[in-house]
Design an enzyme around this catalytic site. Structure first.
Site, PDB file in Angstrom:
ATOM      1  N   CYS A   6      49.174  72.996  18.905  1.00 49.14           N
ATOM      2  CA  CYS A   6      47.277  73.528  21.037  1.00 49.14           C
ATOM      3  C   CYS A   6      48.378  74.297  21.771  1.00 49.14           C
ATOM      4  O   CYS A   6      48.981  73.803  22.117  1.00 49.14           O
ATOM      5  CB  CYS A   6      47.084  71.822  21.021  1.00 49.14           C
ATOM      6  SG  CYS A   6      46.195  72.408  22.481  1.00 49.14           S
ATOM      7  N   CYS A   9      48.465  72.108  24.809  1.00 47.46           N
ATOM      8  CA  CYS A   9      49.535  71.510  24.935  1.00 47.46           C
ATOM      9  C   CYS A   9      50.996  71.807  25.146  1.00 47.46           C
ATOM     10  O   CYS A   9      51.553  71.124  25.699  1.00 47.46           O
ATOM     11  CB  CYS A   9      49.601  70.397  23.667  1.00 47.46           C
ATOM     12  SG  CYS A   9      48.546  68.979  23.163  1.00 47.46           S
ATOM     13  N   ASN A  88      33.531  74.470  28.435  1.00 48.36           N
ATOM     14  CA  ASN A  88      32.560  74.822  27.040  1.00 48.36           C
ATOM     15  C   ASN A  88      32.737  74.138  25.697  1.00 48.36           C
ATOM     16  O   ASN A  88      34.334  73.518  25.963  1.00 48.36           O
ATOM     17  CB  ASN A  88      33.142  76.082  26.910  1.00 48.36           C
ATOM     18  CG  ASN A  88      32.954  77.531  28.245  1.00 48.36           C
ATOM     19  OD1 ASN A  88      31.837  76.475  28.688  1.00 48.36           O
ATOM     20  ND2 ASN A  88      33.331  78.176  28.304  1.00 48.36           N
ATOM     21  N   GLY A  94      30.789  78.165  23.395  1.00 52.16           N
ATOM     22  CA  GLY A  94      32.239  79.059  23.977  1.00 52.16           C
ATOM     23  C   GLY A  94      33.467  78.735  23.962  1.00 52.16           C
ATOM     24  O   GLY A  94      34.402  79.569  25.063  1.00 52.16           O
ATOM     25  N   HIS A  99      41.246  72.381  23.446  1.00 55.45           N
ATOM     26  CA  HIS A  99      41.748  71.047  24.115  1.00 55.45           C
ATOM     27  C   HIS A  99      40.827  71.167  24.968  1.00 55.45           C
ATOM     28  O   HIS A  99      40.852  71.554  25.429  1.00 55.45           O
ATOM     29  CB  HIS A  99      43.382  71.415  24.648  1.00 55.45           C
ATOM     30  CG  HIS A  99      43.545  70.568  25.202  1.00 55.45           C
ATOM     31  ND1 HIS A  99      45.196  69.848  24.789  1.00 55.45           N
ATOM     32  CD2 HIS A  99      43.574  69.970  26.498  1.00 55.45           C
ATOM     33  CE1 HIS A  99      45.966  69.062  25.387  1.00 55.45           C
ATOM     34  NE2 HIS A  99      44.784  68.675  26.590  1.00 55.45           N
ATOM     35  N   HIS A 101      39.077  71.012  28.154  1.00 55.54           N
ATOM     36  CA  HIS A 101      39.464  71.342  29.755  1.00 55.54           C
ATOM     37  C   HIS A 101      38.177  71.310  30.379  1.00 55.54           C
ATOM     38  O   HIS A 101      36.961  72.261  30.059  1.00 55.54           O
ATOM     39  CB  HIS A 101      40.144  72.312  29.564  1.00 55.54           C
ATOM     40  CG  HIS A 101      39.914  73.987  29.050  1.00 55.54           C
ATOM     41  ND1 HIS A 101      39.777  73.526  27.141  1.00 55.54           N
ATOM     42  CD2 HIS A 101      39.112  74.846  28.759  1.00 55.54           C
ATOM     43  CE1 HIS A 101      38.625  74.533  26.553  1.00 55.54           C
ATOM     44  NE2 HIS A 101      38.785  75.721  28.229  1.00 55.54           N
TER      45      HIS A 101
HETATM   46  P1  DGP Z   1      37.393  78.723  26.900  1.00 53.63           P
HETATM   47  O1  DGP Z   1      36.864  79.721  26.893  1.00 53.63           O
HETATM   48  O2  DGP Z   1      36.164  77.202  27.625  1.00 53.63           O
HETATM   49  O3  DGP Z   1      37.759  77.688  25.558  1.00 53.63           O
HETATM   50  O4  DGP Z   1      38.498  78.320  27.824  1.00 53.63           O
HETATM   51  C1  DGP Z   1      39.843  78.697  27.489  1.00 53.63           C
HETATM   52  C2  DGP Z   1      40.597  79.100  29.026  1.00 53.63           C
HETATM   53  O5  DGP Z   1      41.770  80.054  29.171  1.00 53.63           O
HETATM   54  C3  DGP Z   1      40.297  81.122  28.955  1.00 53.63           C
HETATM   55  O6  DGP Z   1      39.246  80.962  30.697  1.00 53.63           O
HETATM   56  C4  DGP Z   1      41.163  81.564  29.120  1.00 53.63           C
HETATM   57  C5  DGP Z   1      42.600  80.596  29.516  1.00 53.63           C
HETATM   58  N1  DGP Z   1      43.194  80.602  28.920  1.00 53.63           N
HETATM   59  C6  DGP Z   1      44.317  81.164  27.114  1.00 53.63           C
HETATM   60  N2  DGP Z   1      45.326  81.578  26.927  1.00 53.63           N
HETATM   61  C7  DGP Z   1      46.044  80.509  28.225  1.00 53.63           C
HETATM   62  C8  DGP Z   1      47.517  81.005  28.698  1.00 53.63           C
HETATM   63  O7  DGP Z   1      48.012  81.181  27.932  1.00 53.63           O
HETATM   64  N3  DGP Z   1      47.141  80.565  30.263  1.00 53.63           N
HETATM   65  C9  DGP Z   1      46.473  80.322  30.428  1.00 53.63           C
HETATM   66  N4  DGP Z   1      46.668  80.513  32.364  1.00 53.63           N
HETATM   67  N5  DGP Z   1      45.017  80.693  30.496  1.00 53.63           N
HETATM   68  C10 DGP Z   1      44.949  80.608  28.869  1.00 53.63           C
END
Ligand code: DGP
Length: 115
Positions: A6, A9, A88, A94, A99, A101
């Site tokens: 993950c 994680c 989401n 979406g 994980h 959040h």
């Molecule tokens: P969701 O689409 O609700 O699953 O949001 C996932 C969010 O995670 C998206 O807005 C971009 C963010 N994200 C994806 N990969 C990374 C990463 O490696 N670092 C950070 N800081 N954010 C990330």
């Protein structure tokens, strides 16, 4: 409990770097890599729960901890005039990282429309 595959994680463990804004025993929060507003923080339970569908009476205390963290972070980020929290869930919702959040978004006047 961690999921070794993950992304979040790995961020919580420090295996992948992030811009941390808050941490306590239950919650980790860091800046979204693709911010949608001046403040865009991801508030994440340390326990691996894949999505909101997996919340139940045994694990929902971590969701409360996330919202306690939201209030602290909102104050520390100067969002007393308002902000939005988004979760989401699943493919149709979406969700791209499986994980649980919460997106804490603010720092500008947000549209009244959610979608
Ligand atoms: P969701 O689409 O609700 O699953 O949001 C996932 C969010 O995670 C998206 O807005 C971009 C963010 N994200 C994806 N990969 C990374 C990463 O490696 N670092 C950070 N800081 N954010 C990330």
């Amino acid at each position: 409990m961690k999921d070794p595959n993950c992304l979040f994680c790995k961020i919580i463990d420090g295996q992948i770097p992030s811009a941390k804004v808050y941490e306590d025993g239950s919650v980790f929060a860091f800046r979204d890599i693709n911010p949608q507003a001046p403040v865009h923080v991801l508030v994440v339970p340390k326990e691996h729960i894949s999505c909101a569908l997996e919340l139940n009476g045994d694990n929902s205390a971590v969701a409360a901890k996330c919202f306690e963290a939201v209030a602290k972070i909102a104050r520390s980020e100067g969002l007393e005039s308002g902000f939005r929290v988004i979760n989401n869930c699943g493919e149709d919702g979406g969700q791209s990282v499986m994980h649980l959040h919460f997106h804490l978004i603010g720092g500008r006047k947000l549209s009244e429309k959610i979608i």
